[in-house]
Design an enzyme around this catalytic site. Structure first.
Site, short mmCIF file in Angstrom:
data_model
loop_
_atom_site.label_atom_id
_atom_site.label_comp_id
_atom_site.label_asym_id
_atom_site.label_seq_id
_atom_site.Cartn_x
_atom_site.Cartn_y
_atom_site.Cartn_z
N HIS A 96 1.47 -0.90 -0.08
CA HIS A 96 -0.50 -0.17 -0.20
C HIS A 96 0.87 1.63 0.20
O HIS A 96 1.63 1.23 0.48
CB HIS A 96 -0.98 -0.48 1.56
CG HIS A 96 -1.82 1.28 1.95
ND1 HIS A 96 -1.75 2.38 2.22
CD2 HIS A 96 -3.55 1.11 0.96
CE1 HIS A 96 -2.74 3.15 1.56
NE2 HIS A 96 -4.25 2.18 1.23
N GLU A 168 -4.46 2.11 -7.30
CA GLU A 168 -4.52 2.79 -5.56
C GLU A 168 -2.68 4.75 -5.85
O GLU A 168 -2.72 4.79 -5.90
CB GLU A 168 -4.55 2.35 -4.37
CG GLU A 168 -4.72 1.36 -4.45
CD GLU A 168 -5.45 1.24 -2.99
OE1 GLU A 168 -6.81 0.79 -2.73
OE2 GLU A 168 -4.18 1.80 -1.87
N SER A 215 -10.58 7.46 -2.41
CA SER A 215 -11.99 7.92 -2.43
C SER A 215 -12.71 7.09 -3.45
O SER A 215 -13.84 7.78 -3.48
CB SER A 215 -11.46 8.83 -2.83
OG SER A 215 -10.57 9.99 -2.11
P1 PGA Z 1 -9.81 5.88 0.89
O1 PGA Z 1 -8.39 5.42 1.05
O2 PGA Z 1 -10.76 4.75 0.14
O3 PGA Z 1 -9.99 6.18 2.75
O4 PGA Z 1 -9.92 7.14 0.15
C1 PGA Z 1 -8.00 3.83 -0.11
C2 PGA Z 1 -7.10 2.85 0.67
O5 PGA Z 1 -5.80 3.37 0.83
O6 PGA Z 1 -6.87 2.06 -0.03
#
Ligand code: PGA
Length: 258
Positions: A96, A168, A215
């Site tokens: 991540h 992401e 998001s």
């Molecule tokens: P978020 O996080 O949906 O709060 O933007 C996504 C992620 O970090 O996988």
């Protein structure tokens, strides 16, 4: 027919009580979930056993937010893939952007962890993403494809499709993130699939599961899931409330039913 994956990582949030509450509120929705939807939840390590026990027999995968690339030994503070399995985990998030940016995770360690996960029959969920600067410079695709290719280095060809990839964008994640438009997300997903096709062939590329994260919310999930190369969503904030996660499952269920 590929399943639609709908998952959440709680990051470093919740305690034992709120973990339990989330599970009990989500349970009835899991029981109604279509076979065409694959739910998953990734709690922090201390709650992995508890959550996986509570969700035992349910069609949801439970996993860990990280693993060590070694199975055992002098690695203070690390968690072995064997321990994740022992605690009921079947999926592991790897690379991540928060781990890459704040905890020294590199493309190389991501690859070692993918291999360690597969060696222990855990499903690796590899996160890749472009920075705001890379987006401005017009090298998002190059950056993301490079991360994907390195993550898959030395993965035996017959096991490639066990690896899940989550695109992401770093600029899309978290409180200050701006969600990718469906067109932006689709463009990068398509490029990832194409790069996999060039190296590993069409059948592998078609079967590979590519998720979008950053998001995702109740307003954009449906249109993201409509994109040809988006096979699911990986969600933070919107899914931390059980109601939000349940609603995302409903959105995916509706797609399966057409
Ligand atoms: P978020 O996080 O949906 O709060 O933007 C996504 C992620 O970090 O996988």
């Amino acid at each position: 027919m590929k399943k639609i994956w709908v998952g959440t990582s709680w990051k470093m949030n919740k305690d034992a009580q709120s973990a339990k509450e989330w599970v009990s509120s989500v349970l009835p929705h899991l029981q109604l979930c279509s076979d065409g939807v694959q739910p998953f939840v990734i709690p922090p390590f201390p709650y992995l056993s508890q959550v996986s026990q509570l969700l035992n027999q349910q069609p949801i995968k439970v996993g860990a937010q990280n693993i060590c690339w070694q199975d055992e030994g002098a690695y203070t503070g690390e968690v072995s893939p064997l321990m994740v399995k022992d605690c009921g985990g079947s999926i592991v998030e790897i690379g991540h952007s928060e781990r890459r940016a704040q905890f020294g995770e590199t493309d190389h360690t991501v690859n070692l962890k993918v291999l360690a996960a597969l060696r222990n029959d855990l499903t690796p969920l590899v996160c890749v993403g472009d920075s705001k600067e890379e987006k401005a410079w017009g090298v998002s695709i190059e950056s993301v494809v490079r991360q994907v290719i390195i993550a898959l280095y030395q993965v035996p060809s017959h096991r490639l499709t066990e690896v899940l990839i989550a695109y992401e964008p770093i600029w899309a994640i978290g409180e200050h993130g701006v969600p990718a438009t469906k067109e932006e997300a689709q463009q990068v997903h398509q490029a990832i699939r194409q790069a996999i096709q060039e190296r590993y062939g069409e059948a592998t590329a078609d079967q590979m599961v590519l998720l979008y994260g950053g998001s995702v919310n109740l307003s954009n999930a449906s249109s993201l899931l409509d994109q040809k190369d988006i096979d699911g969503v990986f969600v933070g904030r919107t899914a931390w409330q059980a109601e939000g996660y349940a609603e995302l499952l409903n959105i995916a269920n509706a797609k399966v039913k057409g």
